[in-house]
Scaffold this motif. Structure first.
Motif, mmCIF file in Angstrom:
data_model
loop_
_atom_site.group_PDB
_atom_site.id
_atom_site.type_symbol
_atom_site.label_atom_id
_atom_site.label_comp_id
_atom_site.label_asym_id
_atom_site.label_seq_id
_atom_site.Cartn_x
_atom_site.Cartn_y
_atom_site.Cartn_z
ATOM 1 N N MET A 174 0.839 -1.191 0.000
ATOM 2 C CA MET A 174 0.000 0.000 0.000
ATOM 3 C C MET A 174 0.877 1.244 0.000
ATOM 4 O O MET A 174 1.844 1.332 0.748
ATOM 5 N N MET A 175 0.551 2.180 -0.859
ATOM 6 C CA MET A 175 1.202 3.489 -0.886
ATOM 7 C C MET A 175 0.086 4.500 -0.713
ATOM 8 O O MET A 175 -0.630 4.809 -1.659
ATOM 9 N N GLY A 176 -0.071 4.937 0.532
ATOM 10 C CA GLY A 176 -1.218 5.777 0.835
ATOM 11 C C GLY A 176 -2.471 4.931 0.703
ATOM 12 O O GLY A 176 -2.585 3.880 1.314
ATOM 13 N N ALA A 177 -3.394 5.376 -0.108
ATOM 14 C CA ALA A 177 -4.631 4.631 -0.331
ATOM 15 C C ALA A 177 -4.552 3.743 -1.571
ATOM 16 O O ALA A 177 -5.509 3.061 -1.904
#
Length: 70
Positions: free
Chosen positions: A47-50
């Motif tokens: 996950m990268m942020g959302a």
């Protein structure tokens, strides 16, 4: 005839031993095909942020049956 070997420095003081052509090309191709067919490769994600991002590589865990690896 001995094989040519190169020792390349690796992070943390390790060494990578590179031996070009240690497997003849036809055997290397057969081995590659077997690995692609028989190993349970997966493409993991993170996950990268959302956003859900796929890792740009395939991975596989291989070990002895019945053993737990953490």
């Amino acid at each position: 005839m001995p094989l040519e070997e190169q020792c390349l420095p690796f992070l943390g003081g390790g060494v990578v031993r590179y031996i070009p052509n240690w497997i003849p090309p036809n055997e290397a191709n057969d081995l590659y095909e077997r690995l692609m067919e028989e190993v349970p490769w997966r493409q993991e994600h993170f996950m990268m942020g959302a956003r859900k991002i796929q890792q740009p590589r395939l991975t596989a865990w291989v070990g002895e049956e019945g053993m737990r690896y953490v």
